[in-house]
Design a protein around this motif. Structure first.
Motif, PDB file in Angstrom:
ATOM      1  N   HIS A 261     -17.468  52.502 -41.123  1.00 46.10           N
ATOM      2  CA  HIS A 261     -16.916  52.236 -39.796  1.00 46.10           C
ATOM      3  C   HIS A 261     -15.456  52.644 -39.720  1.00 46.10           C
ATOM      4  O   HIS A 261     -15.000  53.193 -38.730  1.00 46.10           O
ATOM      5  CB  HIS A 261     -17.068  50.754 -39.465  1.00 46.10           C
TER       6      HIS A 261
ATOM      7  N   ASN B  33      -8.324  49.702 -30.892  1.00 45.33           N
ATOM      8  CA  ASN B  33      -8.282  48.246 -31.046  1.00 45.33           C
ATOM      9  C   ASN B  33      -9.492  47.739 -31.836  1.00 45.33           C
ATOM     10  O   ASN B  33      -9.398  46.789 -32.601  1.00 45.33           O
ATOM     11  CB  ASN B  33      -8.262  47.574 -29.670  1.00 45.33           C
ATOM     12  N   ALA B  34     -10.641  48.378 -31.618  1.00 46.31           N
ATOM     13  CA  ALA B  34     -11.860  47.949 -32.313  1.00 46.31           C
ATOM     14  C   ALA B  34     -12.011  48.608 -33.674  1.00 46.31           C
ATOM     15  O   ALA B  34     -12.601  48.029 -34.592  1.00 46.31           O
ATOM     16  CB  ALA B  34     -13.083  48.268 -31.449  1.00 46.31           C
ATOM     17  N   LEU B  35     -11.491  49.820 -33.789  1.00 41.03           N
ATOM     18  CA  LEU B  35     -11.624  50.599 -35.022  1.00 41.03           C
ATOM     19  C   LEU B  35     -10.252  51.161 -35.402  1.00 41.03           C
ATOM     20  O   LEU B  35      -9.958  52.331 -35.150  1.00 41.03           O
ATOM     21  CB  LEU B  35     -12.613  51.752 -34.809  1.00 41.03           C
TER      22      LEU B  35
ATOM     23  N   MET C  78     -15.490  44.868 -41.802  1.00 41.02           N
ATOM     24  CA  MET C  78     -15.697  46.249 -41.354  1.00 41.02           C
ATOM     25  C   MET C  78     -15.994  47.146 -42.559  1.00 41.02           C
ATOM     26  O   MET C  78     -15.298  47.115 -43.555  1.00 41.02           O
ATOM     27  CB  MET C  78     -14.441  46.751 -40.629  1.00 41.02           C
TER      28      MET C  78
ATOM     29  N   GLU D 217     -12.877  49.028 -25.777  1.00 37.11           N
ATOM     30  CA  GLU D 217     -12.862  48.161 -26.961  1.00 37.11           C
ATOM     31  C   GLU D 217     -14.143  47.337 -27.038  1.00 37.11           C
ATOM     32  O   GLU D 217     -14.773  47.257 -28.110  1.00 37.11           O
ATOM     33  CB  GLU D 217     -11.644  47.237 -26.918  1.00 37.11           C
ATOM     34  N   GLN D 218     -14.542  46.736 -25.918  1.00 34.64           N
ATOM     35  CA  GLN D 218     -15.736  45.901 -25.933  1.00 34.64           C
ATOM     36  C   GLN D 218     -17.006  46.716 -26.203  1.00 34.64           C
ATOM     37  O   GLN D 218     -17.913  46.258 -26.900  1.00 34.64           O
ATOM     38  CB  GLN D 218     -15.860  45.150 -24.598  1.00 34.64           C
TER      39      GLN D 218
ATOM     40  N   GLU E 131      -9.822  47.906 -22.148  1.00 36.59           N
ATOM     41  CA  GLU E 131     -10.599  46.719 -22.513  1.00 36.59           C
ATOM     42  C   GLU E 131     -12.089  47.054 -22.610  1.00 36.59           C
ATOM     43  O   GLU E 131     -12.770  46.620 -23.547  1.00 36.59           O
ATOM     44  CB  GLU E 131     -10.382  45.609 -21.488  1.00 36.59           C
TER      45      GLU E 131
ATOM     46  N   VAL F  49     -17.269  49.474 -27.992  1.00 36.16           N
ATOM     47  CA  VAL F  49     -17.319  49.829 -29.414  1.00 36.16           C
ATOM     48  C   VAL F  49     -17.636  48.599 -30.255  1.00 36.16           C
ATOM     49  O   VAL F  49     -18.424  48.670 -31.213  1.00 36.16           O
ATOM     50  CB  VAL F  49     -15.989  50.474 -29.848  1.00 36.16           C
ATOM     51  N   ARG F  50     -17.049  47.458 -29.923  1.00 39.51           N
ATOM     52  CA  ARG F  50     -17.353  46.239 -30.689  1.00 39.51           C
ATOM     53  C   ARG F  50     -18.839  45.889 -30.575  1.00 39.51           C
ATOM     54  O   ARG F  50     -19.470  45.462 -31.552  1.00 39.51           O
ATOM     55  CB  ARG F  50     -16.486  45.078 -30.197  1.00 39.51           C
TER      56      ARG F  50
END
Length: 391
Positions: A5, A36-38, A1, A376-377, A373, A379-380
């Motif tokens: 980011h 969760n993603a960042l 990362m 998170e997905q 969920e 953003v990922r």
């Protein structure tokens, strides 16, 4: 990362999911997914209100003040616990009311959803309570209604006599408006002459015609085709009598159809001014200032489709975000026909939160986890795409 980011500034500005999750809980769920993603992102939650459920609580949270509880008449005549907001500081003579607290669809039991019979009487009681508390200005939010009476019940609660051709009072509901023959406002609450009432409405909601409130929203409130016709006839009569007896033409009024015609009724009976809801609301919460300090915008609504562009929260957020050239991701419980048109108003991508076939009841029960969920997905995926483009 990358370092960039890790420092991404994310504004989470969703609507509530009707009958599923309140707007603050939606914002919290999305923020958890983004986190969760960042993990080191700077996340700002801005629950968005549209005049419907949560309007008063959010305005009080943003502007300061307190809630004043009261019991009023519900849409099917039952007593309901409601509240009005009393702002503080330089706005201390301002009351905030949401019509949904007294006449919202959620207050109509599912086996009683017949908008020819529901009433806005409790809204009038809330206005009267605000006047009793010394309000000099009232901000009233329209949205999430279970009524279609053009404010007839509200008017009666404020002392206006709605009479049939025999001089007898009509009921305060949408079906009874067909019997309206004369309006006697001599006993109207005199304090209405001294109070300023500003109403937050969806300006696309018109009172009559093929795009009128009965035809567009009547079925959502439980009306059959025959009942939609009854409601339309009642509103036509209402327009004609109001024009003759009060010298007010509510037919062309933008937002007059808001909340089953309550917008028109407030204008006719209480001299209220109708405002596009986001013009009125965003004026107070300073959205543009926050967008100027943002890198990514996340929004959401229970359903996103071709109607979203007509005054819904994700549309307004996206339009304003694009003035700042920001990417906008949207999450939805259902993604419907015409969703591709949302790209024209600035939503870059729409993600359904559903990750498997399930019943509506299951989806509603699991909304919070599904939102986290999906956020998170989303953003990922965005981060992966940026990585590919840079390679």
């Amino acid at each position: 990362m990358s370092k960039k980011h890790r420092r991404l500034r994310v504004l989470v500005a969703p609507s509530g999911f009707k009958e599923g999750l309140g707007v603050r809980e939606v914002a919290d769920a999305i923020a958890r997914g983004v986190r969760n993603a960042l993990p080191r992102a700077k996340i700002t939650r801005m629950p968005m209100i549209d005049g419907g459920e949560g309007f008063v609580q959010t305005m009080v949270d943003l502007l300061g003040g307190k809630l004043h509880p009261l019991t009023v008449t519900g849409p099917v005549g039952q007593p309901v616990d409601a509240h009005i907001g009393l702002l503080s500081g330089r706005r201390k003579r301002t009351a905030v009311i949401e019509m949904a607290a007294a006449a919202g669809l959620r207050l109509v039991p599912k086996d009683m959803r017949d908008p020819t019979r529901t009433t806005s009487y409790g809204v009038g009681e809330m206005i009267r309570a605000a006047l009793d508390l010394g309000a000099e200005r009232i901000i009233l939010g329209c949205g999430d209604s279970g009524i279609n009476d053009a404010g007839a019940g509200m008017a009666q609660a404020l002392g206006v006599h709605l009479l049939d051709r025999y001089g007898q009072p009509i009921a305060g509901n949408g079906a009874a408006l067909r019997s309206l023959d004369r309006i006697d406002a001599t006993d109207r609450d005199a304090r209405l002459e001294k109070v300023s009432i500003d109403v937050a409405v969806n300006p696309y909601n018109m009172l009559l015609g093929k795009n009128g409130v009965a035809r567009i929203f009547g079925p959502q409130k439980g009306a059959t085709p025959d009942q939609v016709a009854i409601l339309e006839q009642g509103l036509q009569t209402f327009v004609r009598v109001v024009r003759r007896d009060l010298n007010v033409d509510v037919e062309p009024l933008k937002g007059g159809g808001a909340s089953g015609g309550l917008g028109a009724g407030l204008h006719a009976f209480a001299h209220a001014k109708l405002h596009p809801r986001f013009d009125l609301i965003l004026r107070h919460i300073k959205l543009d200032r926050r967008l100027s300090k943002t890198d990514l915008v996340m929004t959401a609504e229970g359903g996103i489709d071709g109607q979203t562009r007509h005054g819904k929260v994700p549309a307004e957020i996206a339009r304003r975000a694009k003035r700042h050239k920001l990417p906008v991701l949207a999450l939805a419980g259902t993604v419907g026909a015409g969703v591709e048109t949302t790209r024209e108003i600035g939503i870059d991508a729409v993600f359904s939160i559903l990750n498997r076939p399930c019943t509506l009841e299951d989806a509603i029960r699991e909304t919070e986890a599904l939102l986290t969920e999906a956020a998170e997905q989303a953003v990922r995926l965005m981060l992966a795409t940026r990585s590919v483009l840079r390679s």
